[in-house]
Write an enzyme that holds these catalytic residues in place. Structure first.
Site, PDB file in Angstrom:
ATOM      1  N   ALA A 130       0.833  -1.216   0.000  1.00  0.00           N
ATOM      2  CA  ALA A 130       0.000   0.000   0.000  1.00  0.00           C
ATOM      3  C   ALA A 130       0.857   1.250   0.000  1.00  0.00           C
ATOM      4  O   ALA A 130       1.582   1.517   0.951  1.00  0.00           O
ATOM      5  CB  ALA A 130      -0.899   0.012   1.238  1.00  0.00           C
ATOM      6  N   SER A 132       0.196   4.445  -2.848  1.00  0.00           N
ATOM      7  CA  SER A 132      -0.740   5.485  -3.305  1.00  0.00           C
ATOM      8  C   SER A 132      -2.121   5.265  -2.701  1.00  0.00           C
ATOM      9  O   SER A 132      -2.811   6.215  -2.353  1.00  0.00           O
ATOM     10  CB  SER A 132      -0.864   5.444  -4.832  1.00  0.00           C
ATOM     11  OG  SER A 132       0.400   5.519  -5.436  1.00  0.00           O
ATOM     12  N   ILE A 158      10.381   3.586   5.104  1.00  0.00           N
ATOM     13  CA  ILE A 158      10.210   4.643   6.101  1.00  0.00           C
ATOM     14  C   ILE A 158      11.539   5.372   6.354  1.00  0.00           C
ATOM     15  O   ILE A 158      12.477   4.821   6.927  1.00  0.00           O
ATOM     16  CB  ILE A 158       9.606   4.079   7.420  1.00  0.00           C
ATOM     17  CG1 ILE A 158       8.338   3.258   7.104  1.00  0.00           C
ATOM     18  CG2 ILE A 158       9.325   5.206   8.408  1.00  0.00           C
ATOM     19  CD1 ILE A 158       7.285   3.966   6.251  1.00  0.00           C
ATOM     20  N   THR A 159      11.561   6.635   5.914  1.00  0.00           N
ATOM     21  CA  THR A 159      12.754   7.480   6.058  1.00  0.00           C
ATOM     22  C   THR A 159      13.037   7.733   7.538  1.00  0.00           C
ATOM     23  O   THR A 159      12.110   8.032   8.302  1.00  0.00           O
ATOM     24  CB  THR A 159      12.525   8.827   5.321  1.00  0.00           C
ATOM     25  OG1 THR A 159      12.232   8.542   3.953  1.00  0.00           O
ATOM     26  CG2 THR A 159      13.743   9.740   5.410  1.00  0.00           C
ATOM     27  N   GLU A 364       5.906  10.929  -1.209  1.00  0.00           N
ATOM     28  CA  GLU A 364       4.834  11.845  -0.775  1.00  0.00           C
ATOM     29  C   GLU A 364       3.796  12.072  -1.882  1.00  0.00           C
ATOM     30  O   GLU A 364       3.291  13.171  -2.077  1.00  0.00           O
ATOM     31  CB  GLU A 364       5.429  13.170  -0.258  1.00  0.00           C
ATOM     32  CG  GLU A 364       6.362  12.896   0.910  1.00  0.00           C
ATOM     33  CD  GLU A 364       6.487  14.019   1.903  1.00  0.00           C
ATOM     34  OE1 GLU A 364       5.567  14.843   2.005  1.00  0.00           O
ATOM     35  OE2 GLU A 364       7.510  14.039   2.592  1.00  0.00           O
TER      36      GLU A 364
HETATM   37  C1  FAD Z   1      13.473   6.837  -0.643  1.00  0.00           C
HETATM   38  C2  FAD Z   1      12.037   6.714  -0.220  1.00  0.00           C
HETATM   39  C3  FAD Z   1      11.623   7.299   0.972  1.00  0.00           C
HETATM   40  C4  FAD Z   1      10.297   7.152   1.407  1.00  0.00           C
HETATM   41  N1  FAD Z   1       9.932   7.640   2.638  1.00  0.00           N
HETATM   42  C5  FAD Z   1       8.710   7.366   3.126  1.00  0.00           C
HETATM   43  C6  FAD Z   1       8.356   7.716   4.466  1.00  0.00           C
HETATM   44  O1  FAD Z   1       9.144   8.322   5.201  1.00  0.00           O
HETATM   45  N2  FAD Z   1       7.131   7.350   4.931  1.00  0.00           N
HETATM   46  C7  FAD Z   1       6.230   6.688   4.160  1.00  0.00           C
HETATM   47  O2  FAD Z   1       5.148   6.378   4.645  1.00  0.00           O
HETATM   48  N3  FAD Z   1       6.530   6.334   2.882  1.00  0.00           N
HETATM   49  C8  FAD Z   1       7.742   6.661   2.351  1.00  0.00           C
HETATM   50  N4  FAD Z   1       8.061   6.292   1.063  1.00  0.00           N
HETATM   51  C9  FAD Z   1       7.082   5.605   0.243  1.00  0.00           C
HETATM   52  C10 FAD Z   1       6.465   6.483  -0.844  1.00  0.00           C
HETATM   53  O3  FAD Z   1       5.692   7.507  -0.276  1.00  0.00           O
HETATM   54  C11 FAD Z   1       5.638   5.579  -1.760  1.00  0.00           C
HETATM   55  O4  FAD Z   1       6.586   4.804  -2.492  1.00  0.00           O
HETATM   56  C12 FAD Z   1       4.759   6.332  -2.722  1.00  0.00           C
HETATM   57  O5  FAD Z   1       3.673   6.889  -2.024  1.00  0.00           O
HETATM   58  C13 FAD Z   1       4.226   5.458  -3.841  1.00  0.00           C
HETATM   59  O6  FAD Z   1       3.696   4.273  -3.368  1.00  0.00           O
HETATM   60  P1  FAD Z   1       4.139   2.857  -3.986  1.00  0.00           P
HETATM   61  O7  FAD Z   1       5.616   2.856  -4.072  1.00  0.00           O
HETATM   62  O8  FAD Z   1       3.486   1.803  -3.192  1.00  0.00           O
HETATM   63  O9  FAD Z   1       3.582   2.863  -5.449  1.00  0.00           O
HETATM   64  P2  FAD Z   1       2.136   2.338  -5.923  1.00  0.00           P
HETATM   65  O10 FAD Z   1       1.088   3.008  -5.152  1.00  0.00           O
HETATM   66  O11 FAD Z   1       2.135   0.868  -5.965  1.00  0.00           O
HETATM   67  O12 FAD Z   1       2.124   2.899  -7.414  1.00  0.00           O
HETATM   68  C14 FAD Z   1       2.798   2.259  -8.487  1.00  0.00           C
HETATM   69  C15 FAD Z   1       2.524   3.045  -9.761  1.00  0.00           C
HETATM   70  O13 FAD Z   1       1.115   3.076 -10.016  1.00  0.00           O
HETATM   71  C16 FAD Z   1       0.671   4.407 -10.125  1.00  0.00           C
HETATM   72  N5  FAD Z   1      -0.689   4.565  -9.618  1.00  0.00           N
HETATM   73  C17 FAD Z   1      -1.196   4.124  -8.430  1.00  0.00           C
HETATM   74  N6  FAD Z   1      -2.476   4.481  -8.322  1.00  0.00           N
HETATM   75  C18 FAD Z   1      -2.793   5.158  -9.454  1.00  0.00           C
HETATM   76  C19 FAD Z   1      -3.987   5.810  -9.943  1.00  0.00           C
HETATM   77  N7  FAD Z   1      -5.118   5.833  -9.221  1.00  0.00           N
HETATM   78  N8  FAD Z   1      -3.937   6.415 -11.146  1.00  0.00           N
HETATM   79  C20 FAD Z   1      -2.806   6.416 -11.876  1.00  0.00           C
HETATM   80  N9  FAD Z   1      -1.657   5.831 -11.480  1.00  0.00           N
HETATM   81  C21 FAD Z   1      -1.655   5.218 -10.279  1.00  0.00           C
HETATM   82  C22 FAD Z   1       1.665   5.222  -9.303  1.00  0.00           C
HETATM   83  O14 FAD Z   1       1.656   6.588  -9.669  1.00  0.00           O
HETATM   84  C23 FAD Z   1       2.953   4.503  -9.648  1.00  0.00           C
HETATM   85  O15 FAD Z   1       3.412   4.989 -10.888  1.00  0.00           O
HETATM   86  C24 FAD Z   1       9.370   6.447   0.603  1.00  0.00           C
HETATM   87  C25 FAD Z   1       9.780   5.890  -0.611  1.00  0.00           C
HETATM   88  C26 FAD Z   1      11.096   5.992  -1.015  1.00  0.00           C
HETATM   89  C27 FAD Z   1      11.514   5.324  -2.295  1.00  0.00           C
END
Ligand code: FAD
Length: 390
Positions: A130, A132, A158-159, A364
């Site tokens: 989970a 987006s 989680i950063t 974010e």
């Molecule tokens: C270095 C780093 C630091 C981070 N730090 C934190 C942190 O401190 N705390 C925290 O909670 N998270 C953190 N994250 C997580 C980050 O916020 C998530 O990776 C981000 O929100 C995307 O989620 P996902 O990777 O699960 O991608 P997914 O949600 O699986 O998405 C995969 C792809 O599908 C697309 N997509 C999804 N839904 C839709 C839609 N409805 N319409 C069109 N396209 C869609 C997305 O845009 C993406 O291109 C971090 C990530 C990284 C890499």
């Protein structure tokens, strides 16, 4: 309208820039190479105020306005992507929700260590399945057991988790209540049953630690809930609106750094009998970068200004984040192009900046999610127009 920073903001910008030039930028390559933050600089940030931007004054914080925070994030981004991300996450994700929704007792419990310069704060929303779609995807569950919450589940990416004294964790607390079924819970990182896994091996931002977390029957006091039970999802959306201004500003800083390196190089490197800066194709890349950085900066600072005015700024923050992060990608890509093969070498900062900026269109809220936020607002605004204006 007034497009200038005021005197105080200019002074703040100068203080942060001077600090970053002497304490952060010189160590950026080392932070990347060693995958370790430069703690001397972070400790010194305490005196500058960079560690307590989102901490209340009553507990020793500097509690700055959003424009000043954006200024700080831009300067940090210009100096070192890894440091900037960890400090952005500390202030915007770690401290801001505790400042906004924490009780006096929670402030007194956590802020002294959070602003000590010895640790950094963290917020855990994302899970292995989970990102987006937190609403449907979050499985980490906190169940009430007498005077405690018992938490089971996992979080990902989680950063700062491994260097945080406390992590604010988004938990599902009622499986039947939809968006009202979430709560933010403060978890002491010393809690039994919490495992913070080793840092992820990443493409960029290597000095900023990112961890997977496992919760196995983690027991915390019932009063460790942040704000009201059931409001966690709404709190998350508000936290991300604010955080997007920070990531936007950080991205402008990254773009600015790549741009400055590209201009410097273009004036030195010669080809076909003259500096490459005198070839039109290079000038176009420089012009586009200058234009786009300026446009992104205007959007991000407008969102910060709107927040400080107490206005709804969700759409503007999404616009600023989207623009600034995509500009950072184009500008750093072209900065490498201008450097030719030297741009592909670790000897030149543009290679690191290119890798560091890549996260910004993902974290974010991805670019796709920003477009979703913007289009939802635009369509809603259209529905709210009077029939005569349609
Ligand atoms: C270095 C780093 C630091 C981070 N730090 C934190 C942190 O401190 N705390 C925290 O909670 N998270 C953190 N994250 C997580 C980050 O916020 C998530 O990776 C981000 O929100 C995307 O989620 P996902 O990777 O699960 O991608 P997914 O949600 O699986 O998405 C995969 C792809 O599908 C697309 N997509 C999804 N839904 C839709 C839609 N409805 N319409 C069109 N396209 C869609 C997305 O845009 C993406 O291109 C971090 C990530 C990284 C890499």
């Amino acid at each position: 309208m007034d497009f200038d920073l005021n005197q105080e903001q200019k002074m703040w910008q100068r203080i942060v820039r001077d600090f970053c030039e002497s304490e952060v930028k010189p160590f950026a390559a080392e932070v990347d190479e060693t995958s370790k933050l430069h703690w001397d600089a972070i400790r010194k940030m305490k005196d500058v105020g960079l560690i307590s931007l989102e901490a209340p004054e009553e507990v020793g914080g500097v509690e700055m306005d959003t424009i000043s925070i954006a200024i700080a994030m831009e300067e940090l981004g210009r100096a070192c992507g890894s440091t900037a991300l960890s400090i952005a996450a500390h202030n915007g994700l770690g401290c801001a929700p505790i400042k906004k929704w924490g009780t006096r007792q929670q402030h007194e419990q956590w802020f002294p260590s959070l602003i000590s310069g010895e640790v950094l704060g963290a917020l855990a929303l994302t899970e292995p399945s989970a990102g987006s779609d937190l609403l449907n995807g979050v499985q980490t569950f906190a169940r009430r057991d007498g005077d405690s919450w018992v938490i089971d589940g996992s979080k990902a990416w989680i950063t700062n988790a491994g260097i945080a004294p406390v992590i604010t964790v988004l938990c599902r607390t009622d499986k039947e209540a939809g968006a009202r079924g979430f709560s933010m819970i403060l978890v002491d990182t010393k809690s039994a049953g919490l495992t913070i896994h080793p840092p992820e091996k990443k493409m960029g931002l290597k000095g900023s630690p990112t961890h997977m977390l496992s919760f196995e029957g983690v027991r915390v006091p019932y009063e460790a809930v942040l704000g009201e039970v059931g409001r966690g999802f709404a709190q998350t959306m508000q936290t991300l609106d604010n955080g997007r201004i920070g990531i936007g500003a950080l991205s402008i800083g990254l773009a600015q750094a790549a741009f400055e390196e590209a201009v410097k190089y273009a004036k030195q490197r010669r080809a076909f009998g003259k500096p490459i800066a005198e070839h039109e194709a290079i000038q176009w890349m420089i012009a586009d970068a200058a234009l786009e950085i300026d446009a992104a900066r205007l959007l991000v600072y407008r969102a910060a200004w709107m927040k400080d005015q107490g206005r709804d700024y969700t759409k503007q923050a999404a616009m600023g984040k989207l623009m600034a992060t995509e500009v950072a990608e184009r500008v750093s890509r072209n900065a490498i192009q201008i450097h030719g093969s030297y741009g592909y070498s670790r000897e030149f900062p543009v290679e690191r900046i290119y890798r560091d900026q890549r996260l910004m269109t993902i974290g974010e809220g991805t670019s796709e999610i920003q477009r979703l936020v913007i289009s939802r607002r635009v369509l809603q605004e259209f529905d709210n127009l009077s029939p005569a204006s349609k």
